[in-house]
Design an enzyme around this catalytic site. Structure first.
Site, PDB file in Angstrom:
ATOM      1  N   CYS A  18     -65.519   0.744 -45.995  1.00  0.00           N
ATOM      2  CA  CYS A  18     -64.902   2.071 -46.063  1.00  0.00           C
ATOM      3  C   CYS A  18     -65.763   3.060 -45.300  1.00  0.00           C
ATOM      4  O   CYS A  18     -66.920   2.798 -44.990  1.00  0.00           O
ATOM      5  CB  CYS A  18     -64.806   2.512 -47.511  1.00  0.00           C
ATOM      6  SG  CYS A  18     -64.050   1.291 -48.577  1.00  0.00           S
ATOM      7  N   ARG A  58     -62.986   2.181 -39.948  1.00  0.00           N
ATOM      8  CA  ARG A  58     -63.689   1.460 -41.022  1.00  0.00           C
ATOM      9  C   ARG A  58     -62.744   0.984 -42.113  1.00  0.00           C
ATOM     10  O   ARG A  58     -63.102   0.160 -42.940  1.00  0.00           O
ATOM     11  CB  ARG A  58     -64.706   2.389 -41.654  1.00  0.00           C
ATOM     12  CG  ARG A  58     -65.999   2.391 -40.919  1.00  0.00           C
ATOM     13  CD  ARG A  58     -67.073   2.812 -41.874  1.00  0.00           C
ATOM     14  NE  ARG A  58     -68.357   2.371 -41.411  1.00  0.00           N
ATOM     15  CZ  ARG A  58     -69.069   1.429 -42.005  1.00  0.00           C
ATOM     16  NH1 ARG A  58     -68.614   0.804 -43.052  1.00  0.00           N
ATOM     17  NH2 ARG A  58     -70.241   1.104 -41.530  1.00  0.00           N
ATOM     18  N   TRP A  75     -60.947   0.770 -47.311  1.00  0.00           N
ATOM     19  CA  TRP A  75     -60.499  -0.594 -47.051  1.00  0.00           C
ATOM     20  C   TRP A  75     -60.495  -1.244 -48.429  1.00  0.00           C
ATOM     21  O   TRP A  75     -61.548  -1.459 -49.025  1.00  0.00           O
ATOM     22  CB  TRP A  75     -61.459  -1.295 -46.102  1.00  0.00           C
ATOM     23  CG  TRP A  75     -60.992  -2.649 -45.657  1.00  0.00           C
ATOM     24  CD1 TRP A  75     -60.140  -2.924 -44.636  1.00  0.00           C
ATOM     25  CD2 TRP A  75     -61.366  -3.916 -46.214  1.00  0.00           C
ATOM     26  NE1 TRP A  75     -59.941  -4.280 -44.523  1.00  0.00           N
ATOM     27  CE2 TRP A  75     -60.687  -4.912 -45.478  1.00  0.00           C
ATOM     28  CE3 TRP A  75     -62.191  -4.312 -47.262  1.00  0.00           C
ATOM     29  CZ2 TRP A  75     -60.818  -6.265 -45.750  1.00  0.00           C
ATOM     30  CZ3 TRP A  75     -62.328  -5.668 -47.542  1.00  0.00           C
ATOM     31  CH2 TRP A  75     -61.638  -6.633 -46.785  1.00  0.00           C
ATOM     32  N   ASN A  88     -68.500   2.950 -50.927  1.00  0.00           N
ATOM     33  CA  ASN A  88     -68.213   1.838 -50.032  1.00  0.00           C
ATOM     34  C   ASN A  88     -68.936   0.627 -50.596  1.00  0.00           C
ATOM     35  O   ASN A  88     -70.127   0.708 -50.883  1.00  0.00           O
ATOM     36  CB  ASN A  88     -68.724   2.174 -48.626  1.00  0.00           C
ATOM     37  CG  ASN A  88     -68.545   1.027 -47.656  1.00  0.00           C
ATOM     38  OD1 ASN A  88     -67.825   0.081 -47.935  1.00  0.00           O
ATOM     39  ND2 ASN A  88     -69.209   1.118 -46.516  1.00  0.00           N
ATOM     40  N   GLU A 146     -62.223 -16.867 -28.543  1.00  0.00           N
ATOM     41  CA  GLU A 146     -62.219 -15.403 -28.521  1.00  0.00           C
ATOM     42  C   GLU A 146     -60.848 -14.861 -28.079  1.00  0.00           C
ATOM     43  O   GLU A 146     -60.339 -13.892 -28.633  1.00  0.00           O
ATOM     44  CB  GLU A 146     -63.349 -14.903 -27.608  1.00  0.00           C
ATOM     45  CG  GLU A 146     -63.398 -13.396 -27.374  1.00  0.00           C
ATOM     46  CD  GLU A 146     -63.532 -12.543 -28.639  1.00  0.00           C
ATOM     47  OE1 GLU A 146     -63.724 -13.095 -29.733  1.00  0.00           O
ATOM     48  OE2 GLU A 146     -63.408 -11.318 -28.512  1.00  0.00           O
ATOM     49  N   LYS A 153     -58.464 -12.466 -30.325  1.00  0.00           N
ATOM     50  CA  LYS A 153     -57.959 -11.161 -29.875  1.00  0.00           C
ATOM     51  C   LYS A 153     -56.448 -11.113 -30.019  1.00  0.00           C
ATOM     52  O   LYS A 153     -55.900 -10.134 -30.498  1.00  0.00           O
ATOM     53  CB  LYS A 153     -58.341 -10.872 -28.411  1.00  0.00           C
ATOM     54  CG  LYS A 153     -59.782 -10.536 -28.156  1.00  0.00           C
ATOM     55  CD  LYS A 153     -60.237  -9.189 -28.684  1.00  0.00           C
ATOM     56  CE  LYS A 153     -60.889  -9.316 -30.023  1.00  0.00           C
ATOM     57  NZ  LYS A 153     -62.283  -9.588 -30.101  1.00  0.00           N
ATOM     58  N   GLU A 165     -55.443 -10.933 -33.800  1.00  0.00           N
ATOM     59  CA  GLU A 165     -55.781  -9.734 -34.569  1.00  0.00           C
ATOM     60  C   GLU A 165     -55.053  -8.485 -34.092  1.00  0.00           C
ATOM     61  O   GLU A 165     -54.775  -7.606 -34.903  1.00  0.00           O
ATOM     62  CB  GLU A 165     -57.292  -9.506 -34.681  1.00  0.00           C
ATOM     63  CG  GLU A 165     -57.997  -9.064 -33.447  1.00  0.00           C
ATOM     64  CD  GLU A 165     -59.484  -8.846 -33.668  1.00  0.00           C
ATOM     65  OE1 GLU A 165     -59.894  -8.462 -34.764  1.00  0.00           O
ATOM     66  OE2 GLU A 165     -60.241  -9.066 -32.709  1.00  0.00           O
ATOM     67  N   HIS A 205     -55.725 -35.021 -30.746  1.00  0.00           N
ATOM     68  CA  HIS A 205     -56.083 -35.543 -32.074  1.00  0.00           C
ATOM     69  C   HIS A 205     -55.328 -34.828 -33.191  1.00  0.00           C
ATOM     70  O   HIS A 205     -55.731 -34.895 -34.346  1.00  0.00           O
ATOM     71  CB  HIS A 205     -57.598 -35.432 -32.287  1.00  0.00           C
ATOM     72  CG  HIS A 205     -58.367 -36.263 -31.318  1.00  0.00           C
ATOM     73  ND1 HIS A 205     -58.378 -37.634 -31.359  1.00  0.00           N
ATOM     74  CD2 HIS A 205     -59.110 -35.923 -30.234  1.00  0.00           C
ATOM     75  CE1 HIS A 205     -59.116 -38.108 -30.366  1.00  0.00           C
ATOM     76  NE2 HIS A 205     -59.565 -37.080 -29.660  1.00  0.00           N
ATOM     77  N   LYS A 240     -63.754  -2.271 -39.226  1.00  0.00           N
ATOM     78  CA  LYS A 240     -64.705  -2.496 -38.131  1.00  0.00           C
ATOM     79  C   LYS A 240     -66.000  -3.147 -38.598  1.00  0.00           C
ATOM     80  O   LYS A 240     -66.553  -3.994 -37.933  1.00  0.00           O
ATOM     81  CB  LYS A 240     -64.998  -1.155 -37.450  1.00  0.00           C
ATOM     82  CG  LYS A 240     -65.911  -1.248 -36.244  1.00  0.00           C
ATOM     83  CD  LYS A 240     -65.173  -1.840 -35.068  1.00  0.00           C
ATOM     84  CE  LYS A 240     -66.049  -2.035 -33.858  1.00  0.00           C
ATOM     85  NZ  LYS A 240     -65.438  -2.995 -32.926  1.00  0.00           N
TER      86      LYS A 240
HETATM   87  C1  F6R Z   1     -63.066  -9.264 -33.837  1.00  0.00           C
HETATM   88  C2  F6R Z   1     -64.133  -8.585 -34.536  1.00  0.00           C
HETATM   89  C3  F6R Z   1     -64.779  -9.266 -35.686  1.00  0.00           C
HETATM   90  C4  F6R Z   1     -66.295  -9.044 -35.622  1.00  0.00           C
HETATM   91  C5  F6R Z   1     -66.974  -9.607 -36.866  1.00  0.00           C
HETATM   92  C6  F6R Z   1     -68.483  -9.493 -36.791  1.00  0.00           C
HETATM   93  O1  F6R Z   1     -62.565  -8.491 -32.803  1.00  0.00           O
HETATM   94  O2  F6R Z   1     -64.468  -7.487 -34.203  1.00  0.00           O
HETATM   95  O3  F6R Z   1     -64.492 -10.625 -35.709  1.00  0.00           O
HETATM   96  O4  F6R Z   1     -66.793  -9.649 -34.462  1.00  0.00           O
HETATM   97  O5  F6R Z   1     -66.512  -8.920 -37.986  1.00  0.00           O
HETATM   98  O6  F6R Z   1     -68.883  -8.171 -36.628  1.00  0.00           O
HETATM   99  P1  F6R Z   1     -70.367  -7.801 -36.218  1.00  0.00           P
HETATM  100  O7  F6R Z   1     -70.572  -8.196 -34.807  1.00  0.00           O
HETATM  101  O8  F6R Z   1     -70.455  -6.315 -36.428  1.00  0.00           O
HETATM  102  O9  F6R Z   1     -71.268  -8.558 -37.141  1.00  0.00           O
END
Ligand code: F6R
Length: 621
Positions: free
Chosen positions: A2, A27, A75, A101, A494, A498, A501, A517, A616
């Site tokens: 949060c 957040r 959140w 938070n 990755e 992307k 998400e 497999h 985030k």
């Molecule tokens: C995906 C994303 C998350 C972060 C993960 C780790 O786009 O942003 O998968 O990569 O939550 O976050 P950090 O790097 O802050 O530990």
């Protein structure tokens, strides 16, 4: 996860809190609320489920009046994301307001105890117990800060808290344990916030609170109290981010802006970190790594453990290939949430490299602490000055990417891979496992990566570009498969993350050789395959895997290297990237996939910067 902001000073608090919350919405965006202590000595609370705009609508023209207040974007962890469960929370009499938070793990037993004593709860949250605990602790006239200090040992879990009481106007109390909280210093006014970005419009002078500390803020003072009750003296840091860096700057989404900032982020990550050698070559220059290596720890290292989550974990898969190839050390990449409960075999012969852009991810920090307790040296890579990671590790390498606001990580991925590349080359140099001319040749290419990223990103300047057209086709799909080999596999993971998400299309990233497999059963004309088919020693193998898929009528979208004239025979759509060493290609190959995910999400009308259910900075387990 949060966002928290608090203000005390001479100005009206509501606009300052709302402005701070707007910067914190990444957040968490399940609900938002503010509490203001008015001149009449009462606390007014306004809170709404959903985005901050709902709260702004509820406040309308009638901003709550008062020069002291606290705000929160949520959140949800405990309780539905509705108006009642939104923060701030209050005690029975409305004397106290509090934002939180984190998670209070023993909230149920505390709630039962307080209920038995006659306290009435209005929400389903774990947070509300805190307001009632403080109500009980201040009932005999105990000061707010003293009451908070005494209840903290009763709490299990993780928290950052900011609290105010109508009986003590002009005072905000903050506390933290395993969740970030900073105090911002103004001129005759002061602040609390969960993140630096919340305060950039107000001040750049910040003081980070450490775990277990409590802070008392008035308009003219900041007092920090350690868990043993002693006062802590700590200098403020001046943050070199400016407010514009954390704004959209005319772009429709932070995600687009941040993708376009990737050449700059890569450049900043490399800044001053590649130097000329007396022999006329190039060498990596990471003073923090060198200072650690100078302690004599490096010769004892027999393996490297990489710790990270999500996108940072995919960066670590690329680092594994680089460290193993160049520094000839065995590398184990670990998802931090698995590592912390796996009883891993670690000791002083390991080097841990932990990657977290936020520097606050709960699982990564816990995994770091576990490694630290086992006597393992730790190098941390983060984008956030003053974050929890920086206090736990032996050396910190900053990404220097600037603030990343959009929830999906893009420029911090690129910046972390840049730093990991330099670290891998530094390890190789220190261990003498790589010829100097090979290192020079690689670094010459590394220096060109930002410009090469620009050439790939130029497509985004075209109003109706090729990637958009492909995205229009993808937008109607339920599912997509991404494949690659070696570092191409990391890019596939990755790229799939992307896409899922931001566009909510189910996507899987698989090693290309694994398709046969099992997962190949999922492929048909409705499930496209995105293949990372860049030039590498496994290129032909990837092409064979593409052929297996085409036989099942799946549509193929390939990322390939410029000059590959044959790829058009194997794929319906191709995104080209410039040719570089295969281990350096991921930061280029990921860009078309980021754009593809972005345009697909735009096409589907998704909430790009704030995808549902995400936040985030993941500060809970
Ligand atoms: C995906 C994303 C998350 C972060 C993960 C780790 O786009 O942003 O998968 O990569 O939550 O976050 P950090 O790097 O802050 O530990």
């Amino acid at each position: 996860m949060c966002g928290i902001v608090g203000y005390v000073g001479p100005r009206q608090a509501t606009p300052i809190l709302m402005e701070g919350l707007a910067r914190l919405e990444y957040r968490g965006y399940d609900s938002a609320g503010i509490a203001i202590l008015g001149d009449d000595g009462t606390i007014s609370v306004q809170k709404r489920a959903g985005k901050l705009s709902n709260l702004a609508g509820a406040l309308g023209e009638h901003m709550l009046a008062g020069t002291q207040g606290i705000g929160h974007t949520r959140w949800a962890t405990h309780g539905q994301p509705n108006d009642t469960n939104a923060h701030p929370h209050q005690d029975c009499r409305g004397d106290i307001a509090l934002v939180h938070n984190g998670i209070i793990e023993n909230y149920q037993e505390l709630r039962d105890e307080l209920r038995a004593q006659g306290h009435t709860f209005t929400s389903e949250t774990d947070t509300e117990v805190l307001a009632h605990l403080i109500e009980r602790a201040t009932a005999d006239g105990t000061k707010l800060a003293d009451a908070v200090f005494h209840i903290l040992p009763k709490l299990r879990g993780a928290y950052a808290l900011v609290i105010m009481s109508r009986r003590e106007p002009g005072v905000l109390v903050g506390a933290r344990s395993n969740i970030p909280l900073i105090a911002g210093l103004g001129d005759g006014e002061n602040y609390f916030a969960s993140d630096i970005t919340a305060l950039l419009r107000q001040t750049r002078r910040m003081v980070t609170l450490h775990d277990g500390e409590l802070a008392v803020v008035t308009a003219s003072s900041l007092r920090i109290i350690a868990p043993d009750g002693t006062d802590v003296q700590r200098d403020a840091i001046t943050v070199d981010w400016d407010a514009e860096m954390a704004e959209k700057g005319g772009y429709p989404h932070f995600l687009l802006k941040e993708m376009l900032e990737q050449p700059d982020a890569a450049q900043r990550a490399l800044l001053g970190r590649i130097i000329a050698t007396p022999a006329g070559g190039l060498a990596p220059k990471l003073p923090e790594f060198e200072a650690w290596a100078a302690t004599g720890a490096l010769p004892k290292i027999t393996r490297v453990v990489l710790l990270a989550c999500g996108t940072s974990y995919y960066a670590s898969l690329i680092a594994r290939a680089m460290i193993e190839r160049w520094a000839r050390l065995p590398v184990e990449p670990w998802i931090a949430s698995e590592f912390r409960y796996a009883d891993p075999v670690i000791g002083p012969d390991c080097l841990v490299v932990a990657i977290t852009q936020s520097g606050e991810t709960a699982d990564t920090i816990a995994a770091i602490k576990l490694a630290k307790a086992a006597g393992v040296p730790i190098i941390g890579i983060t984008n956030t000055v003053g974050s929890a990671l920086t206090r736990e590790v032996d050396a910190t390498l900053f990404m220097q990417a600037g603030p990343e606001i959009s929830v999906p990580a893009t420029k911090t991925f690129v910046a972390s891979v840049m730093v990991l590349t330099l670290l891998a080359l530094s390890l190789a140099a220190a261990r003498g496992t790589q010829p100097a001319d090979e290192r020079t040749a690689l670094l010459q290419q590394v220096e060109t990566l930002p410009t090469r990223m620009e050439t790939i990103l130029a497509v985004a300047e075209q109003p109706d570009n090729h990637i958009m057209a492909v995205a229009r086709g993808l937008a109607g799909c339920q599912s997509a498969m991404f494949i690659g080999r070696g570092v191409g596999y990391a890019v596939a993971r990755e790229g799939a993350l992307k896409l899922k998400e931001v566009s909510y299309i189910h996507a899987e990233g698989y090693p290309a050789g694994e398709l046969k497999h099992g997962p190949i059963t999922l492929l048909d004309q409705h499930t496209p395959l995105v293949a990372i088919a860049i030039q590498s020693h496994t290129y032909e193998k990837v092409i064979s895997n593409i052929q297996e898929v085409r036989a099942r009528h799946a549509r193929v979208i390939a990322v390939a290297t410029e000059g590959d004239r044959l790829i058009a025979e194997h794929a319906e759509e191709v995104f080209f990237i410039p040719a570089v060493d295969e281990l350096l290609a991921p930061t280029l190959a990921v860009i078309p996939l980021q754009l593809l995910a972005y345009y697909t999400a735009v096409e589907r009308g998704c909430d790009i910067d704030q995808p549902r259910n995400l936040a985030k900075s993941v500060t809970v387990e």
